[in-house]
Design an enzyme around this catalytic site. Structure first.
Site, PDB file in Angstrom:
ATOM      1  NE  ARG A  80       2.315  24.213 -16.763  1.00  0.00           N
ATOM      2  CZ  ARG A  80       2.535  23.523 -17.865  1.00  0.00           C
ATOM      3  NH1 ARG A  80       3.686  23.629 -18.503  1.00  0.00           N
ATOM      4  NH2 ARG A  80       1.607  22.718 -18.339  1.00  0.00           N
ATOM      5  NE  ARG A 134       0.447  24.980 -22.678  1.00  0.00           N
ATOM      6  CZ  ARG A 134      -0.354  24.261 -21.890  1.00  0.00           C
ATOM      7  NH1 ARG A 134      -1.206  23.392 -22.426  1.00  0.00           N
ATOM      8  NH2 ARG A 134      -0.324  24.388 -20.581  1.00  0.00           N
ATOM      9  NE  ARG A 163      -5.665  24.504 -13.411  1.00  0.00           N
ATOM     10  CZ  ARG A 163      -4.838  24.126 -14.387  1.00  0.00           C
ATOM     11  NH1 ARG A 163      -3.562  23.973 -14.158  1.00  0.00           N
ATOM     12  NH2 ARG A 163      -5.269  23.908 -15.589  1.00  0.00           N
ATOM     13  NE  ARG A 212       2.057  20.767 -23.710  1.00  0.00           N
ATOM     14  CZ  ARG A 212       1.307  20.982 -22.628  1.00  0.00           C
ATOM     15  NH1 ARG A 212       0.217  20.278 -22.429  1.00  0.00           N
ATOM     16  NH2 ARG A 212       1.668  21.887 -21.759  1.00  0.00           N
ATOM     17  CE  LYS A 249      -4.902  18.689 -16.513  1.00  0.00           C
ATOM     18  NZ  LYS A 249      -3.436  18.555 -16.437  1.00  0.00           N
TER      19      LYS A 249
END
Ligand code: AP5
Ligand code: MG
Length: 209
Positions: free
Chosen positions: A166, A155, A88, A122, A13
């Site tokens: 998550r 992160r 969300r 990431r 996203k």
């Protein structure tokens, strides 16, 4: 153009929103980025939400809704915006429908296994929020942000346990939005498993229609 981006964590996203922001000339509003900036600057909000983000849980609805409601009142949103990661939950979606009418809700369709692969590699820039991946989107110099030169970080919520949580939170709290926005006739679904270029091209051609 008022757009909502939703889909699993790591679906891309943020990556696609950054491209669309440039081509469409509308701001990219990521609730996750706003919370992380507040954590970095140790604001009252940041102190309140740090443990929630690190664990991969959700920030309370009321707080998040009023934050976004205030953000879209700013001048740069008068021609539209991309909401990345908001709404969300069903509570957020129903509240938002009373505040603003979205033109489309873009659903990033991806499997959990690919999410785990992406989030495991990431790297993000804590200063300008640029997004990289150690295999599929390497920075020019390892560990350094191409855009602003800051040192890239992992992160805290990209730790294995937080990723699993998550995904669990996503399936229970966010996935029901697909049905909600489908019934409203707002869903534009994109295959999020292709390359970033393929995903962006698919989105652009669907938005033109
Ligand atoms: P948020 O920051 O929104 O995190 P998220 O939804 O978990 O999504 P991500 O940012 O992890 O993934 P992404 O889809 O943006 O993927 P990306 O482009 O980075 O939220 C964080 C936290 O804030 C939440 O857990 C919650 O605590 C809180 N929060 C936020 N909004 C909230 C709300 N509304 N209510 C309550 N709490 C809220 O890409 C991922 C990786 O894949 C990157 O390495 C990238 O380079 C790579 N990649 C991207 N696209 C591709 C591709 N097509 N092919 C190959 N690799 C790709
Ligand atoms: Mg993101």
């Amino acid at each position: 153009m008022k757009l909502i981006f939703f889909g699993a964590p790591g679906a891309g996203k943020g990556t696609i929103a950054k491209q669309l922001k440039e081509s469409a000339g509308i701001p990219h509003i990521s609730t996750g980025d706003i919370f992380r900036a507040n954590i970095k600057n140790q604001t009252e909000l940041g102190k309140k939400v740090k443990a929630i983000l690190d664990a991969g849980e959700l920030v309370p609805d009321e707080l998040t809704i009023s934050l976004v409601e205030n953000r879209v009142k700013e001048d740069d949103c008068k021609n539209g915006y991309i909401l990345d990661g908001f709404p969300r939950t069903m509570v957020q979606a129903e509240a938002w429908s009373k505040i603003e009418e979205a033109d489309a809700a873009i659903y990033f369709d991806i499997e959990d296994a690919e999410v785990v692969r992406r989030l495991g590699g990431r790297r993000t820039c804590p200063t300008c929020q640029a997004i990289f991946h150690v295999e599929t989107n390497k920075p020019k110099t390892e560990g350094i942000c191409d855009v602003c030169g800051a040192e890239l970080i992992i992160r805290p919520d990209d730790a294995t346990e937080a990723i699993q949580n998550r995904l669990k939170v996503y399936h229970s709290q966010t996935e029901p939005l697909l049905d909600y926005y489908t019934k409203l006739g707002k869903v534009v679904s994109v295959d999020a498993t292709g390359t970033p270029e393929a995903v962006f091209n698919e989105l652009q051609s669907k938005l033109k229609k």
